[in-house]
Design an enzyme around this catalytic site. Structure first.
Site, PDB file in Angstrom:
ATOM      1  N   TYR A  14     -55.306  25.158 -29.570  1.00 29.17           N
ATOM      2  CA  TYR A  14     -56.378  24.270 -29.105  1.00 29.17           C
ATOM      3  C   TYR A  14     -57.774  24.844 -29.317  1.00 29.17           C
ATOM      4  O   TYR A  14     -58.762  24.164 -29.035  1.00 29.17           O
ATOM      5  CB  TYR A  14     -56.178  23.955 -27.621  1.00 29.17           C
ATOM      6  N   HIS A  19     -61.625  18.880 -27.370  1.00 29.36           N
ATOM      7  CA  HIS A  19     -61.299  18.951 -25.946  1.00 29.36           C
ATOM      8  C   HIS A  19     -61.669  20.309 -25.346  1.00 29.36           C
ATOM      9  O   HIS A  19     -61.679  20.452 -24.129  1.00 29.36           O
ATOM     10  CB  HIS A  19     -59.808  18.691 -25.761  1.00 29.36           C
ATOM     11  N   ASN A  66     -55.305  18.612 -17.957  1.00 29.42           N
ATOM     12  CA  ASN A  66     -54.986  17.594 -16.963  1.00 29.42           C
ATOM     13  C   ASN A  66     -54.740  18.145 -15.565  1.00 29.42           C
ATOM     14  O   ASN A  66     -54.641  17.381 -14.611  1.00 29.42           O
ATOM     15  CB  ASN A  66     -53.778  16.772 -17.415  1.00 29.42           C
ATOM     16  N   ASN A 113     -59.133  13.000 -17.986  1.00 26.24           N
ATOM     17  CA  ASN A 113     -58.079  13.438 -17.078  1.00 26.24           C
ATOM     18  C   ASN A 113     -58.386  14.762 -16.370  1.00 26.24           C
ATOM     19  O   ASN A 113     -57.961  14.970 -15.232  1.00 26.24           O
ATOM     20  CB  ASN A 113     -56.740  13.526 -17.812  1.00 26.24           C
TER      21      ASN A 113
END
Length: 189
Positions: A14, A19, A66, A113
């Site tokens: 990631y 994000h 999340n 989220n």
């Protein structure tokens, strides 16, 4: 103590995705103020130090996006800070163009989220935030695939400048207060 959390997902997979802009800003903030992110506590990678004379905890929750609220809540409780006055979260926003910043003192999750989970765990929508624009998803794209994707080369250059501006915005919130910082940084670029 002022708690500053940058949101993202842990792991190389990631790294540098849309994000994870919150992690990028925390890394820049740490580098600029000589703070080492070398502690594992509150289910986050953390570092403590001073930003413009204010004692801070910089944190990168490792709970995945999340569940960010779980990590944030632990830190807020441990340091006994008022989340409405002594907490700042930095995260990606698809409703803003790449390079645009938006500082807010409160608000809904807006479909994010990580913010939804923080609101749930803190029991309030009133906390400081810096939204970092990553642009809306192109038509036909899956939202998760888009935010977990990487920036195009040209956009990545603009984002590097944006991370520096987000660091200035965070230090401006501490030194000048959120209202002045909003006036200075909530501009279209």
């Amino acid at each position: 103590m002022f708690v500053i959390a940058g949101l993202g997902n842990p792991g190389n997979r990631y790294e540098k995705t849309r994000h994870n802009v919150g992690f990028q800003v925390i890394d820049r903030l740490a580098a600029q103020y000589g703070i080492e992110i070398n502690q594992k506590k509150h289910r986050a990678l953390c570092g403590t130090g001073t930003v413009e004379g204010y004692k801070v905890l910089l944190m990168k929750p490792q709970t995945y996006m999340n569940l960010s609220g779980e990590s944030v809540r632990e830190a807020i409780d441990f340091y006994k800070v008022d989340p409405e006055e002594e907490f700042l979260v930095i995260y990606d926003d698809i409703s803003l163009e790449p390079g645009q910043l938006r500082i807010r003192k409160k608000g809904s999750a807006g479909g994010h989220n990580g913010i939804k989970n923080i609101i749930q765990h803190l029991g309030t929508q009133v906390f400081l935030r810096i939204k970092v624009g990553v642009g809306g998803k192109p038509e036909g794209y899956d939202l998760a695939d888009y935010v977990l994707g990487h920036f195009e080369k040209e956009t990545e250059k603009r984002m590097q400048e944006t991370y520096d501006r987000a660091v200035q915005a965070a230090s401006g919130i501490l030194t000048e207060g959120p209202d002045r910082a909003m006036n200075a940084f909530n501009l279209k670029v």
